[in-house]
Design an enzyme around this catalytic site. Sequence first.
Site, PDB file in Angstrom:
ATOM      1  N   GLY A 147       0.754  -0.956   0.005  1.00  0.00           N
ATOM      2  CA  GLY A 147       0.004   0.046   0.112  1.00  0.00           C
ATOM      3  C   GLY A 147       0.857   1.297   0.133  1.00  0.00           C
ATOM      4  O   GLY A 147       1.205   1.916   1.112  1.00  0.00           O
ATOM      5  N   THR A 148       1.143   1.807  -1.233  1.00  0.00           N
ATOM      6  CA  THR A 148       1.853   2.874  -1.356  1.00  0.00           C
ATOM      7  C   THR A 148       1.669   3.304  -2.627  1.00  0.00           C
ATOM      8  O   THR A 148       1.652   2.499  -3.608  1.00  0.00           O
ATOM      9  CB  THR A 148       3.347   2.560  -0.808  1.00  0.00           C
ATOM     10  OG1 THR A 148       4.160   3.635  -0.795  1.00  0.00           O
ATOM     11  CG2 THR A 148       4.153   1.757  -1.652  1.00  0.00           C
ATOM     12  N   THR A 149       2.663   4.393  -3.140  1.00  0.00           N
ATOM     13  CA  THR A 149       2.955   4.783  -4.322  1.00  0.00           C
ATOM     14  C   THR A 149       4.194   5.363  -4.423  1.00  0.00           C
ATOM     15  O   THR A 149       4.635   6.471  -3.766  1.00  0.00           O
ATOM     16  CB  THR A 149       2.106   5.842  -5.084  1.00  0.00           C
ATOM     17  OG1 THR A 149       0.565   5.368  -4.925  1.00  0.00           O
ATOM     18  CG2 THR A 149       2.475   5.766  -6.551  1.00  0.00           C
TER      19      THR A 149
END
Lengths: 303, 274
Positions: free
Chosen positions: A90-92
């Site tokens: 869960g990240t960018t």
Amino acid sequence: YMGLSIMAYFGDFSFLDDPQFGLPDFYGDGLPVGAYTSLAEDKKSAEEEVREEFLSEGLCIGLPKPDANIVLPYLRSSPEKTKLEKYSKGTTTLAFKFSKGIIVAVDARASMGTFIGSNKVRKIIEINDYLLGTMAGGAADCMFWERVLAEECRLYELQHNEKLTVRGASKVLLNLISQYRGQGLSMGTMVAGIDISTGNNDLFFVDDDGMRIQGDLFSIGSGSPYAYGVLDSSYKYDMSLDEAVELGIKAIINATFRDSASGGVVRVYHIHKTGWKIIHDALDVSALYHEKYGIQKNHLHLH
Amino acid sequence: VSTQSTWGLLILKRMSNRYDAAVTKFSPSGHLFQVDYAFEAVKRGACAVGIKTKDSVILGVERKSMPKLQESGTIKKIFQLDKHLAMACAGLTADARMLTQRTVLECQQYRLTYDQQPSVNYIAKYVAKMKQRYTQVGGRRPFGISSLIMGFDQTKEPMLYLTEPSGSYSLWKASAIGHNAKNVTELLEKKYKDGLSHEEGVKLVIEGLLEVVESGNKNMEIAYMKNDEKLIKMKDEEVKSLIEVVEKEKSPPAAPGAVPIPKQQHNMTNLHFY
């Protein structure tokens, strides 16, 4: 000096009695096991010696391996689950090369399922003055192994009087991770930096699967499809620094707009000829998004 | 005097040095005699000269005359360690072979660990580290080899390192090892300039080797390396023609009455030393 001097000389020939004498492969490790240097009791078992040599070469640190009895049943019980977990990094995070260096831009959200743990995580790890690493997946894994990488880079620099290149550093990270392949590490990381002696910058993608690829543009995490969309449509190699920073920010805020697991603030670093520099430390993504697109993108049609 | 011996006496016919038979023991004067004797072994090897120029590194070695029945090509003095590295050794041939084998392996292991070519400094340090181990641990004798390690770094600069049996290593602009190396070094100190071109460098190497090769035989081998290119061994005809050029250009003979320093002739047919 008395010309011919005949001396009775008692040499220590006990090495000839040693059962280890004459064994092959005494050039194997350069440290011969000889009767001169150790007693029988001091000799280490073969496994211990190998382990010690491994340690001294710096290829791995002496961590106990995760207990197979705990890890394997978990992995076996839900293979699908581990796959899903892999993609739900869960990240960018993103990084790309351009004419004036490398831009690295990340979001700052840490989420556990639907619970947002933090909106202010630092997902760019400053390995040293000329190397940056990004974090995606298990925060602890990324942070820990990139700290170990920082240690390895520093040791290399001290031992060999030359800085480890980005290529070498990313390979060292891969070597460290590969030992735990299949045992539950979750890391999707980019190693970006500059080789100050040659002036060449480099960008590598390193993954817990054991993948390591060099590239010009990467995005990792659950928000990466959205970031790729923005990047691929607007990326040019010849950009000014401002244009490149704008592109990085634009990609992150579009990803945070659509991906619930990404958000918080956007951080932007620039890697230039002599190291890295923070361009933006924390820009709030939702405020930024509304500032750029708020009026046009108000799609709500209320009846 | 050790009392553990059960194997009897060794009678030595020289100055009493009860500390020189064991590598791992210092003498009262602070010498490691085996290491010193290793240097002597190096002096019995054929001469090797290394020169760094603006854009290349050149190694020249004195080629010894082969016995009639021996087929050439099996005894090498210049070894290629990696795409960008080469080494010339002087001293015991067998030791040189083992050393280069280990170093070649280390080059590849470095490539596996770091996915890049090892720097010349790294390899020189590795060779030096290995040599030093054999002067301290295990009671085994040191390597009877000095080596000139040359190559190019990522920064595209030429590098020339010298390693010695004691395990020391140093960076040089021009150096010579082996038999009569002192004469050659003196000449290099006089004639070497920074920023030599490649051709000037080759001529200087030849001039240096002419000081030491058996006159009349003039047998030498020259190899060089330029950035991003592998080691190139010059052809014999090319070398011969360059020797003639160099001999013509040489300064006129010394004034009458001057006594030239005699070259030390030595037995070159001993195949243990090369």
